[in-house]
Design a protein around this motif. Structure first.
Motif, PDB file in Angstrom:
ATOM      1  N   VAL A   7      12.037  -3.728  -6.833  1.00  0.00           N
ATOM      2  CA  VAL A   7      11.821  -3.935  -8.262  1.00  0.00           C
ATOM      3  C   VAL A   7      10.881  -2.846  -8.780  1.00  0.00           C
ATOM      4  O   VAL A   7       9.931  -2.454  -8.098  1.00  0.00           O
ATOM      5  N   CYS A   8      11.214  -2.356  -9.971  1.00  0.00           N
ATOM      6  CA  CYS A   8      10.438  -1.287 -10.597  1.00  0.00           C
ATOM      7  C   CYS A   8      10.595  -1.406 -12.109  1.00  0.00           C
ATOM      8  O   CYS A   8      11.467  -2.131 -12.594  1.00  0.00           O
ATOM      9  N   ALA A   9       9.768  -0.687 -12.835  1.00  0.00           N
ATOM     10  CA  ALA A   9       9.814  -0.736 -14.293  1.00  0.00           C
ATOM     11  C   ALA A   9      11.114  -0.124 -14.815  1.00  0.00           C
ATOM     12  O   ALA A   9      11.554   0.918 -14.353  1.00  0.00           O
ATOM     13  N   TYR A  20      11.320   6.421  -7.443  1.00  0.00           N
ATOM     14  CA  TYR A  20      12.007   5.166  -7.118  1.00  0.00           C
ATOM     15  C   TYR A  20      13.148   5.354  -6.117  1.00  0.00           C
ATOM     16  O   TYR A  20      13.272   4.593  -5.161  1.00  0.00           O
ATOM     17  N   ASP A  63      18.489 -10.941 -12.040  1.00  0.00           N
ATOM     18  CA  ASP A  63      17.275 -10.574 -11.314  1.00  0.00           C
ATOM     19  C   ASP A  63      16.604 -11.768 -10.641  1.00  0.00           C
ATOM     20  O   ASP A  63      16.158 -11.666  -9.499  1.00  0.00           O
ATOM     21  N   ALA A  75       7.836  -3.883  -4.510  1.00  0.00           N
ATOM     22  CA  ALA A  75       7.652  -3.574  -5.922  1.00  0.00           C
ATOM     23  C   ALA A  75       6.869  -2.277  -6.067  1.00  0.00           C
ATOM     24  O   ALA A  75       5.799  -2.128  -5.471  1.00  0.00           O
ATOM     25  N   GLU A  76       7.400  -1.348  -6.851  1.00  0.00           N
ATOM     26  CA  GLU A  76       6.647  -0.150  -7.214  1.00  0.00           C
ATOM     27  C   GLU A  76       5.955  -0.500  -8.513  1.00  0.00           C
ATOM     28  O   GLU A  76       6.602  -0.787  -9.509  1.00  0.00           O
ATOM     29  N   VAL A  77       4.634  -0.560  -8.496  1.00  0.00           N
ATOM     30  CA  VAL A  77       3.880  -1.127  -9.613  1.00  0.00           C
ATOM     31  C   VAL A  77       3.030  -0.107 -10.378  1.00  0.00           C
ATOM     32  O   VAL A  77       2.191  -0.494 -11.187  1.00  0.00           O
ATOM     33  N   SER A  81       4.759  -3.224 -15.931  1.00  0.00           N
ATOM     34  CA  SER A  81       6.000  -3.846 -16.390  1.00  0.00           C
ATOM     35  C   SER A  81       5.858  -5.361 -16.346  1.00  0.00           C
ATOM     36  O   SER A  81       5.529  -5.919 -15.296  1.00  0.00           O
ATOM     37  N   VAL A  84       8.465  -6.747 -13.797  1.00  0.00           N
ATOM     38  CA  VAL A  84       8.057  -6.597 -12.399  1.00  0.00           C
ATOM     39  C   VAL A  84       7.021  -7.664 -12.051  1.00  0.00           C
ATOM     40  O   VAL A  84       7.109  -8.318 -11.011  1.00  0.00           O
ATOM     41  N   ALA A 100       3.436  -4.463  -2.709  1.00  0.00           N
ATOM     42  CA  ALA A 100       3.254  -3.761  -3.975  1.00  0.00           C
ATOM     43  C   ALA A 100       2.762  -2.344  -3.680  1.00  0.00           C
ATOM     44  O   ALA A 100       1.723  -2.167  -3.034  1.00  0.00           O
TER      45      ALA A 100
END
Length: 142
Positions: A7-9, A20, A63, A75-77, A81, A84, A100
């Motif tokens: 999950v990413c923005a 990503y 999702d 998760a790329e935070v 977002s 996210v 994260a």
């Protein structure tokens, strides 16, 4: 085969999208199925621009449905977002392990709500090699 939701923005901004796909490639190299892989496309625009039939309701159902299929969430935070954060909270409530990832060289701050959560494995990376190590460790421990 393990399933991971990456999950990413998307709608929250794509400022950090350049990394990503590299993260997804690292996950896939571990012989893991990646849900949400299409979200890593650096050229992705908010869904309503690409395909107006992808309504907010559709995106929510898709999702949140993915969360019920996975062994873990990565998760790329770095790019803040709401979506996210929502998915991270949902995974946590279902006791799904969460990693994260935050890019340390960013001019943004790492959310204290994520970084301070003892139920989330947080990792600040300087480069993809360090992110790859953290991802490998996370996947090995699932």
């Amino acid at each position: 085969m393990k399933k991971i939701y990456f999950v990413c923005a998307v709608a929250g901004g794509r400022d950090h999208a350049f990394v990503y796909q590299d993260i997804v490639d690292i996950i896939k190299a571990q012989d893991v199925e990646v849900l949400g892989e299409a979200l890593a496309n650096p050229e992705l625009e908010p869904v309503s621009v690409i395909n107006p039939s992808l309504t907010p309701r559709y995106v929510w159902k898709r999702d949140t449905g993915w969360v019920h299929q996975i062994n873990g969430l990565i998760a790329e935070v770095t790019q803040p977002s709401l979506g996210v954060g929502y998915i991270i909270a949902m995974a946590e409530s279902l006791k799904i392990p969460v990693l994260a990832l935050f890019y340390k060289k960013s001019d943004r701050g790492f959310s204290p709500m994520i970084k301070g959560n003892p139920n989330i494995k947080s990792f600040e990376y300087n480069d993809l090699a360090s992110a790859e190590h953290a991802i490998g460790t996370f996947l090995d421990n699932l």
